[in-house]
Enzyme design. Sequence first.
Site, PDB file in Angstrom:
ATOM      1  N   ASP A  88       0.902  -1.151   0.000  1.00  0.00           N
ATOM      2  CA  ASP A  88       0.000   0.000   0.000  1.00  0.00           C
ATOM      3  C   ASP A  88       0.941   1.201   0.000  1.00  0.00           C
ATOM      4  O   ASP A  88       1.602   1.478   1.007  1.00  0.00           O
ATOM      5  CB  ASP A  88      -0.875   0.015   1.253  1.00  0.00           C
ATOM      6  CG  ASP A  88      -1.880   1.155   1.213  1.00  0.00           C
ATOM      7  OD1 ASP A  88      -1.460   2.308   0.940  1.00  0.00           O
ATOM      8  OD2 ASP A  88      -3.081   0.930   1.454  1.00  0.00           O
ATOM      9  N   HIS A  89       1.028   1.890  -1.108  1.00  0.00           N
ATOM     10  CA  HIS A  89       2.110   2.869  -1.222  1.00  0.00           C
ATOM     11  C   HIS A  89       1.971   4.036  -0.233  1.00  0.00           C
ATOM     12  O   HIS A  89       2.936   4.733   0.037  1.00  0.00           O
ATOM     13  CB  HIS A  89       2.297   3.344  -2.673  1.00  0.00           C
ATOM     14  CG  HIS A  89       1.288   4.348  -3.145  1.00  0.00           C
ATOM     15  ND1 HIS A  89       0.004   4.012  -3.496  1.00  0.00           N
ATOM     16  CD2 HIS A  89       1.380   5.684  -3.329  1.00  0.00           C
ATOM     17  CE1 HIS A  89      -0.635   5.101  -3.872  1.00  0.00           C
ATOM     18  NE2 HIS A  89       0.174   6.140  -3.787  1.00  0.00           N
ATOM     19  N   HIS A 127      -5.797   2.908   1.312  1.00  0.00           N
ATOM     20  CA  HIS A 127      -5.054   4.068   1.815  1.00  0.00           C
ATOM     21  C   HIS A 127      -5.731   4.737   3.019  1.00  0.00           C
ATOM     22  O   HIS A 127      -5.090   5.038   4.015  1.00  0.00           O
ATOM     23  CB  HIS A 127      -4.849   5.107   0.709  1.00  0.00           C
ATOM     24  CG  HIS A 127      -4.334   4.532  -0.572  1.00  0.00           C
ATOM     25  ND1 HIS A 127      -3.393   3.525  -0.615  1.00  0.00           N
ATOM     26  CD2 HIS A 127      -4.615   4.822  -1.872  1.00  0.00           C
ATOM     27  CE1 HIS A 127      -3.125   3.227  -1.881  1.00  0.00           C
ATOM     28  NE2 HIS A 127      -3.852   3.993  -2.666  1.00  0.00           N
TER      29      HIS A 127
HETATM   30  C1  BG6 Z   1      -3.855   4.793  -6.211  1.00  0.00           C
HETATM   31  C2  BG6 Z   1      -5.203   4.880  -6.845  1.00  0.00           C
HETATM   32  O1  BG6 Z   1      -3.797   3.706  -5.326  1.00  0.00           O
HETATM   33  O2  BG6 Z   1      -3.579   5.989  -5.496  1.00  0.00           O
HETATM   34  C3  BG6 Z   1      -5.305   6.097  -7.744  1.00  0.00           C
HETATM   35  O3  BG6 Z   1      -5.453   3.707  -7.598  1.00  0.00           O
HETATM   36  C4  BG6 Z   1      -4.884   7.347  -7.015  1.00  0.00           C
HETATM   37  O4  BG6 Z   1      -6.632   6.241  -8.240  1.00  0.00           O
HETATM   38  C5  BG6 Z   1      -3.556   7.150  -6.304  1.00  0.00           C
HETATM   39  O5  BG6 Z   1      -4.769   8.393  -7.959  1.00  0.00           O
HETATM   40  C6  BG6 Z   1      -3.220   8.325  -5.421  1.00  0.00           C
HETATM   41  O6  BG6 Z   1      -1.903   8.187  -4.944  1.00  0.00           O
HETATM   42  P1  BG6 Z   1      -1.017   9.447  -4.577  1.00  0.00           P
HETATM   43  O7  BG6 Z   1       0.265   8.876  -4.111  1.00  0.00           O
HETATM   44  O8  BG6 Z   1      -0.898  10.266  -5.815  1.00  0.00           O
HETATM   45  O9  BG6 Z   1      -1.768  10.184  -3.515  1.00  0.00           O
END
Ligand code: BG6
Length: 484
Positions: A178-179, A241
């Site tokens: 989960d980034h 997230h």
């Molecule tokens: C991803 C989603 O997990 O997270 C995307 O699939 C979203 O829809 C993105 O745009 C948002 O990530 P960040 O790091 O740009 O906030």
Amino acid sequence: SKEVNAVIIMFGGSGDLAHRKLYPALFGLFQHGVLKDHFAVIGTARRPWSDDHYQQIVADSVREAGATDDQAIAAFAAHFCYQSHDVTDADHYVTLKQLAAKLDDQYEVGGNRLYYMAMAPTFFSTIATHLKSEELLTEQGFNRLIIEKPFGHDYASAKALNDAITGTFKEDQIYRIDHYLGKDMAQAILALRFANPWLKGVWNKDYIKDIQITLAEAVGVEERAGYYETAGALRDMVQNHVMQLVAYLTMDEPKSLTPEAIHQVKAKAFDDLHRYTEAEAKQNFVRAQYTAATIDGQAVPGYREEDGVAKDSMTDTFVAGKILTDNPNLAGVPIFIRTGKRLTRKSTQVTVTLKGGASPFGQVKGNQLTIYIEPNEGYTLEINAKKLGETTTLEREWLNMRHEPQAVKDAPEAYERLIGDVLAGDQTNFNHWNELAQTWRYVDVISKAWAKDQTMPTYEAGSMGPKAAFDLLKAGDHDWYWQP
Ligand code: BG6
């Protein structure tokens, strides 16, 4: 940094995620010496590419991410090979295994393998099964799997996927990514909460009025309608997230910072989530879709007019909700969350509002502590302070801290940190199955409630969501905190 040897096999090597995030992250690890001489990357995807062409793609990707050192880029790209691969064809895995063995010899890797699933999730199970049947896992060295979201579509499909991957990999070999857990300021929540005695003292239902989490995006669905139509904001952002941030904000203090200690309190935080009935879920969660608008002189289409979106789509592009926990320390404290596409601007922020009350100065507003996660990174604390030159008159002051934009740029990006963790064998910032299972169970109730509802509220592109998302808070004398 300590060098780690590995042959990395990337399923989804021609994909958007690999191009935008994963190659730049690997390059960061290369520049920091984690990947150095003893590594190779095999990109696989359906299309037939030569190694040369693939190396060009990889070089372009890191340049687009800002890299300029031509020599380093060329040295890095030389470690990449491409193999056209049909994930359903067993023979292809045999070829892949031979190529991995050859590269292992060439770069003296010693058996370490990292399998990265970053492609259409329909194939995750098939790949896992074939990795076992065609015996790709090595006897010597580590074998680790990184698996991207979406991890299933609901609890049942997530469970089926988990069964498939655990048939091949043991839990301590699986890194469910989960980034958001790799973001500096998400990790900073733990330091803020547990390394500041004054904050520990007020982090409970006696002092906290509400907690708010906003993950706002300015972009629309972009080119991803095919995926997004099957997901929507609830599955795309809330199940993963948002829930991870909820856990960080509501979990008990871990005994230490070991992966075991962190996972223990996180798992409990998910177990503690107050489960709604479908009727309650409908009352406490709001969904909506964006409609066309003109933003900065530019006409922006509504969601149902986007390419690849059904004219009568019932996909949510916005979710707001009120989450409760049964953890006695925070029982009754509303955790308001919201996320959506085509909102006013890109910003992820968390605000903790303390209760106000009586004071010798009269009724005062509670303090508000905001954690800016991105694109700004830092903190704001609002306090009631005496006005300069006056005796008893108060004014609201903002104690602001933001990390320098250049320092933020120089710090490793989320994906680099997380892939680095995997190479180091550190599972702290990844999800165990029990954590994912709980978030899916939580979210499934909401999806079910919505599936029975034919109405889809809307919000104008560029706004901060539908009226219902504001009404959700007003009912209890709360208000969204939203400061740049
Ligand atoms: C991803 C989603 O997990 O997270 C995307 O699939 C979203 O829809 C993105 O745009 C948002 O990530 P960040 O790091 O740009 O906030």
